[in-house]
Design an enzyme around this catalytic site. Structure first.
Site, mmCIF file in Angstrom:
data_model
loop_
_atom_site.group_PDB
_atom_site.id
_atom_site.type_symbol
_atom_site.label_atom_id
_atom_site.label_comp_id
_atom_site.label_asym_id
_atom_site.label_seq_id
_atom_site.Cartn_x
_atom_site.Cartn_y
_atom_site.Cartn_z
ATOM 1 N N GLY A 70 0.761 -1.248 0.000
ATOM 2 C CA GLY A 70 0.000 0.000 0.000
ATOM 3 C C GLY A 70 0.784 1.287 0.000
ATOM 4 O O GLY A 70 0.192 2.363 -0.037
ATOM 5 N N ARG A 113 -6.237 3.050 -15.462
ATOM 6 C CA ARG A 113 -6.298 3.838 -14.215
ATOM 7 C C ARG A 113 -6.961 5.207 -14.376
ATOM 8 O O ARG A 113 -7.771 5.595 -13.544
ATOM 9 C CB ARG A 113 -4.896 3.982 -13.592
ATOM 10 C CG ARG A 113 -4.247 2.629 -13.251
ATOM 11 C CD ARG A 113 -3.019 2.778 -12.368
ATOM 12 N NE ARG A 113 -3.370 3.077 -11.008
ATOM 13 C CZ ARG A 113 -3.260 4.261 -10.449
ATOM 14 N NH1 ARG A 113 -2.757 5.267 -11.127
ATOM 15 N NH2 ARG A 113 -3.628 4.443 -9.204
ATOM 16 N N GLY A 133 3.752 -3.633 -3.780
ATOM 17 C CA GLY A 133 3.566 -3.749 -5.231
ATOM 18 C C GLY A 133 3.988 -2.466 -5.905
ATOM 19 O O GLY A 133 5.101 -2.304 -6.401
ATOM 20 N N CYS A 181 -13.983 3.456 -28.474
ATOM 21 C CA CYS A 181 -15.296 4.105 -28.629
ATOM 22 C C CYS A 181 -15.988 4.322 -27.285
ATOM 23 O O CYS A 181 -17.056 3.768 -27.022
ATOM 24 C CB CYS A 181 -16.166 3.261 -29.532
ATOM 25 S SG CYS A 181 -16.289 1.579 -28.929
HETATM 26 N N1 LLP Z 1 -1.490 -6.895 -0.356
HETATM 27 C C1 LLP Z 1 -2.827 -6.969 -0.541
HETATM 28 C C2 LLP Z 1 -3.614 -7.866 0.301
HETATM 29 C C3 LLP Z 1 -3.430 -6.183 -1.542
HETATM 30 O O1 LLP Z 1 -4.743 -6.244 -1.721
HETATM 31 C C4 LLP Z 1 -2.637 -5.311 -2.341
HETATM 32 C C5 LLP Z 1 -3.239 -4.508 -3.396
HETATM 33 C C6 LLP Z 1 -1.249 -5.275 -2.110
HETATM 34 C C7 LLP Z 1 -0.712 -6.087 -1.101
HETATM 35 C C8 LLP Z 1 -0.327 -4.421 -2.894
HETATM 36 O O2 LLP Z 1 -0.586 -3.069 -2.716
HETATM 37 P P1 LLP Z 1 0.399 -1.947 -3.292
HETATM 38 O O3 LLP Z 1 1.686 -2.028 -2.517
HETATM 39 O O4 LLP Z 1 0.605 -2.180 -4.743
HETATM 40 O O5 LLP Z 1 -0.357 -0.688 -3.036
HETATM 41 N N2 LLP Z 1 -5.632 -1.252 -9.175
HETATM 42 C C9 LLP Z 1 -5.400 -0.273 -8.145
HETATM 43 C C10 LLP Z 1 -4.672 -0.853 -6.969
HETATM 44 C C11 LLP Z 1 -5.378 -2.042 -6.357
HETATM 45 C C12 LLP Z 1 -4.616 -2.634 -5.206
HETATM 46 C C13 LLP Z 1 -5.172 -3.941 -4.788
HETATM 47 N N3 LLP Z 1 -4.477 -4.568 -3.709
HETATM 48 C C14 LLP Z 1 -4.658 0.900 -8.750
HETATM 49 O O6 LLP Z 1 -4.413 0.905 -9.950
HETATM 50 O O7 LLP Z 1 -4.358 1.878 -8.052
#
Ligand code: LLP
Length: 402
Positions: free
Chosen positions: A226, A299, A262, A329
């Protein structure tokens, strides 16, 4: 490192995803080093960018993998991540996925409900295995991010309340087929404020203490992912301050800290290169139409997310505001709005920045557009890590049924 986008355009065409592998390694080591004082595992959240070469590259740096489907677990294994560094999370795992994860002897399954725990127990019993599990606690903390990517409130579908968590741990401790080795939370994505993470860590650490006191041997304290990145002018969380807050909350617990990062590992290392097709004016609105679209980068359409767009080359002339749009479209098909740009011409190049996370992984074939090629740059050398999709790739599973 400066990237020669026009050379990449000549070699690979557009739309093109480009990843700076040196930057990814640097991002990984920044976080790993921040946790140097603790036992830690950085489990890369594969959903952010699941290209096999990206996973392999992070694996070589020492990362594990956080996966949310058996497909992602298979990607992690195929990319050489050791099973004991793989975590399988998600609210809806199927029996077949649970069984495969148990057979692969991954580190642990993150569980999100009592019902899921009972299924995992049954599947483990059938296989005569003991499932290593952790339970995702929903600490009811507001992460203060976009509602679609906020996950730590009771109104969200994720995790279980503390009381339920306690009951689940006691049940698991007494089960022959469950071994509760971890505890988990994840309150949202693109977080720019450390306070909610620190608060959640404190709540879950207190719970861990009371569980340890009754003999639940928790070894892994998983703080989810996150951590936000700077897309525009956001203040971002300092990795050292982040590590320190978690370390402080878990003091004396004797656990391995796990982060499921991530976006913060791959987000700012990715670029989407596209070519200008046309310009047009509708009333007083100026549009620059490029060959990348919402199917390549969702996004902006989905979250109204901002990504910086840069026009390459030396365009002169008067600057005015334009929307950068794709060929799809849908009126929602835009990459950037109200960008100040000089006049563009056919085949000018445009780069969309910070698309390494949730860019390609959220791409689709909408409008029967083949997904973009992906290229990695490491130590100044580029190589393809995913071919551009061609028409035949898209119709393969249909054509045989005609
Ligand atoms: N762990 C869990 C349980 C998660 O649900 C997520 C992301 C992560 C780790 C990794 O989070 P990060 O470090 O990448 O923030 N599609 C959205 C983001 C969705 C995130 C879903 N879960 C976007 O484009 O902003």
């Amino acid at each position: 490192m400066s990237i020669d986008f026009s050379a990449l355009w000549e070699q690979y065409g557009t739309p093109l995803y480009i990843y700076d592998f040196d930057k990814i390694a640097k991002n990984y080591h920044t976080f790993k080093d921040a946790f140097a004082g603790d036992k830690s595992l950085i489990s890369y959240a594969v959903k952010a960018n699941s290209n096999l070469s990206v996973i392999k590259h992070l694996g070589k740096q020492g990362a594990g993998a956080d996966c949310v489907s058996i497909g992602e677990v298979r990607r992690a294994l195929s990319s050489g991540i050791e099973p004991y560094k793989i975590i399988f999370s998600g609210v809806g795992k199927k029996d077949s996925e649970i069984a495969e994860a148990l057979q692969e002897e991954i580190l642990m399954l993150n569980l999100e409900s009592e019902a899921e725990m009972k299924r995992v127990e049954q599947v483990a019993e059938k296989l005569n295995k003991t499932a290593r599990i952790s339970i995702r606690i929903n600490p009811n903390v507001d992460a203060k991010t976009h509602p679609y990517i906020s996950t730590g409130l009771h109104e969200n579908k994720f995790g279980v309340e503390i009381d339920m968590g306690k009951r689940m741990y006691i049940y698991a401790k007494n089960s022959k087929f469950l071994d509760p080795v971890g505890i988990h939370f994840h309150i949202g994505s693109q977080l720019t404020d450390l306070a909610p993470i620190a608060e959640a860590a404190q709540i879950v650490a207190d719970l861990t203490r009371s569980l340890k006191a009754i003999g639940v041997k928790i070894k892994f304290f998983d703080v989810g992912g996150g951590i936000g990145i700077r897309y525009n002018d956001e203040q971002v969380i300092d990795p050292d301050a982040y590590a320190e807050a978690i370390s402080k909350a878990t003091k004396g617990l004797d656990v391995t800290l796990v982060c499921e990062l991530g976006r913060s590992l791959v987000g700012d290392a990715g670029y989407l290169l596209s070519s200008v097709l046309y310009e047009k004016q509708n009333g007083n609105r100026r549009f620059v139409i490029v060959d990348a679209a919402m199917n390549d980068l969702l996004r902006p359409t989905l979250y109204k997310a901002y990504h910086r767009v840069e026009l390459l080359g030396e365009n002169s002339g008067e600057v005015s505001e334009a929307d950068i749009v794709g060929p799809i479209c849908e009126s929602g098909d835009w990459l950037a709005k109200s960008v100040s740009l000089p006049a563009t011409k056919h085949n000018d190049l445009m780069v969309v920045h910070s698309v390494g996370a949730y860019g390609f992984t959220m791409a689709s074939n909408y409008n029967t557009r083949g997904r973009a090629a992906e290229v990695a740059i490491l130590e100044g050398k580029s190589r393809v890590i995913r071919d551009r999709e061609v028409f035949e790739d898209q119709v393969r599973l249909e054509a045989k049924h005609l």
